[in-house]
Design a protein around this motif. Sequence first.
Motif: not given
Length: 113
Positions: A31-45, A75-89
Amino acid sequence: MPTPARLRSGREIRAVFDARNAMGTATLVVHGRPSDPTHECRATVVAGRRVGGAVQRNRAKRRIRAALQAADLPPGMDLVVTAKPPAVTAAFADVRKDLERALSRVHVRAAAA
């Protein structure tokens, strides 16, 4: 991932989900949305109980965080990465490929908006 490059509060994470810009693959959803383009990308999992027990959820998050560190984040993106069950194996190369594919699609959609 360094602390300033993370989304920390629930309000920030909800804002990304509310942007309604997501791309899913076999192992994860970005999931992503634009943020301040001068800042680095921020993410959470995040990994819900659907992924498995605590050990499986933490393993999936560690693997996705490692893939994020190796990826070329826009750069300039806020991201949320959601794991699905296959990500484990799944093979780590598959997780990286899925992440890069989803990141590029989310970035294109955010730039068009």
